[in-house]
Design an enzyme around this catalytic site. Structure first.
Site, PDB file in Angstrom:
ATOM      1  N   LYS A   1      -2.583   7.428   1.729  1.00 55.76           N
ATOM      2  CA  LYS A   1      -2.397   7.630   3.173  1.00 55.76           C
ATOM      3  C   LYS A   1      -1.291   8.675   3.335  1.00 55.76           C
ATOM      4  CE  LYS A   1      -2.151   4.667   7.258  1.00 55.76           C
ATOM      5  NZ  LYS A   1      -3.120   5.386   8.076  1.00 55.76           N
TER       6      LYS A   1
ATOM      7  N   GLU B   1     -16.220   6.667   6.463  1.00 52.93           N
ATOM      8  CA  GLU B   1     -15.362   5.975   7.433  1.00 52.93           C
ATOM      9  C   GLU B   1     -15.172   6.891   8.628  1.00 52.93           C
ATOM     10  OE1 GLU B   1     -11.341   5.399   5.972  1.00 52.93           O
ATOM     11  OE2 GLU B   1     -11.366   7.337   4.953  1.00 52.93           O
TER      12      GLU B   1
ATOM     13  N   ARG C   1       0.846  -1.213   0.000  1.00 53.57           N
ATOM     14  CA  ARG C   1       0.000   0.000   0.000  1.00 53.57           C
ATOM     15  C   ARG C   1       0.876   1.255   0.000  1.00 53.57           C
ATOM     16  NH1 ARG C   1      -4.603   0.685   4.518  1.00 53.57           N
ATOM     17  NH2 ARG C   1      -2.809   1.151   5.840  1.00 53.57           N
TER      18      ARG C   1
HETATM   19  N1  PMP Z   1      -9.360   4.905   7.570  1.00 52.72           N
HETATM   20  C1  PMP Z   1      -8.447   5.833   7.865  1.00 52.72           C
HETATM   21  C2  PMP Z   1      -8.721   7.254   7.544  1.00 52.72           C
HETATM   22  C3  PMP Z   1      -7.243   5.471   8.470  1.00 52.72           C
HETATM   23  O1  PMP Z   1      -6.319   6.389   8.773  1.00 52.72           O
HETATM   24  C4  PMP Z   1      -7.014   4.108   8.782  1.00 52.72           C
HETATM   25  C5  PMP Z   1      -5.724   3.680   9.406  1.00 52.72           C
HETATM   26  N2  PMP Z   1      -5.526   4.254  10.651  1.00 52.72           N
HETATM   27  C6  PMP Z   1      -8.027   3.166   8.472  1.00 52.72           C
HETATM   28  C7  PMP Z   1      -9.168   3.615   7.841  1.00 52.72           C
HETATM   29  C8  PMP Z   1      -7.835   1.731   8.749  1.00 52.72           C
HETATM   30  O2  PMP Z   1      -6.889   1.176   7.864  1.00 52.72           O
HETATM   31  P1  PMP Z   1      -5.949  -0.036   8.271  1.00 52.72           P
HETATM   32  O3  PMP Z   1      -6.838  -1.141   8.663  1.00 52.72           O
HETATM   33  O4  PMP Z   1      -5.175  -0.339   7.049  1.00 52.72           O
HETATM   34  O5  PMP Z   1      -5.120   0.428   9.399  1.00 52.72           O
END
Ligand code: PMP
Length: 288
Positions: A149, A182, A50
């Protein structure tokens, strides 16, 4: 604590970046948060992949191969004797001038910190937690895609401030047109009549690695998992609701905007998914 920075493992006091780094000046860079459980870097390859995808999207040349990045993750943990905790992996655009252009930044910086994280109080993993909906809308995918990210988390921080002001640990963010997206650092799921729903990536969310892990677990247990758009009405009237994230793991939501979800406790399917999730965290990844 030893921190990896551009080829060296140095004590925290020596781990420094330039004030001209565009990561600092413009939030120009990317990062990953990665969990270590039982000497296992959970979903290591997925996180590294990623990171490289985000780098491609912003035309950032990571000066290491994927294998070298994995090696940095492993070595940073080992140098710190870390067998469980949280790794922060960062790639900044590097040092440039005060102008915006990345062409002035010849060398991206790679930083790796192996430490710990506690996102929510321990009792909330048993009892669940209340959340609110933020007035702040999630960035639109056609403007700054939340799949990147990036080091600029202001969109999420503004929503987190709303959660803080409401006295709850997390805030739900909607898309510009009111579709559930989210939370500030977690993906969201709702359960209705035994079916598990989660928003699709195209609404403008981070493609969460924990989200994928939980979808796989749920499907493996025989649950139907549907990625579709839904609104707050569907959240308020869900039987269960939970969030997923590297730092958050799997955590039940027991109220949203003061509407009690289901029975107001961590529901049975959420509990089952949480238990199954913990069964894979020690093995699914790269061992130290
Ligand atoms: N959404 C956002 C905005 C995030 O920053 C994160 C990670 N902290 C997630 C969802 C969850 O992603 P992951 O399971 O890959 O940590």
């Amino acid at each position: 604590m030893y921190i990896y920075i551009d080829g060296n493992y140095v004590p925290e006091s020596e781990a420094k970046v330039s004030v001209f780094d565009h990561g600092l000046l413009y939030g120009d860079g990317i990062f990953e948060g990665i969990r270590v459980y039982d000497s296992n870097i959970f979903k290591c390859t997925e996180h590294v992949n990623r990171l490289f995808e985000a780098a491609k999207a912003i035309m950032l040349d990571i000066p290491l191969t994927k294998a070298e990045v994995e090696e940095v993750l492993v070595t940073t943990c080992n140098k710190n004797g870390l067998t469980k905790g949280y790794i922060r992996l960062i790639v900044t655009r590097g040092k440039g001038d005060l102008g915006l252009s990345p062409t002035k930044c010849p060398k991206p910086s790679v930083i790796c910190i192996a430490s710990d994280i506690t996102l929510y109080p321990a009792e909330m993993y048993e009892k669940g937690m209340p959340i609110i909906t933020a007035a702040q809308r999630r960035n639109k995918a056609t403007i700054v895609d939340p799949q990147i990210k990036s080091l600029n988390y202001l969109n999420n921080i503004l929503a987190k401030i709303e959660a803080n002001q409401a006295g709850v640990p997390e805030a739900l963010m909607l898309t510009h047109d009111g579709i559930v997206a989210e939370c500030t650092g977690d993906n969201i799921f709702v359960i209705k009549n035994g079916v598990i729903y989660t928003p699709p990536i195209h609404v403008g969310i981070l493609d969460g690695i924990t989200r994928h892990a939980v979808i796989d677990i749920a499907k493996g247990l025989g649950y139907e998992v549907v990625e579709k758009e839904f609104t707050l009405y569907n959240v308020y009237n869900a039987d269960e609701c939970f969030l997923t994230g590297t730092a958050a793991e799997v955590i039940a939501v027991t109220s949203v905007d003061k509407r009690v979800i289901g029975d107001g406790v961590c529901g049975p399917i959420t509990k089952q998914l949480l238990d199954e999730f913990h069964k894979i965290t020690g093995s699914d990844g790269v061992s130290l």
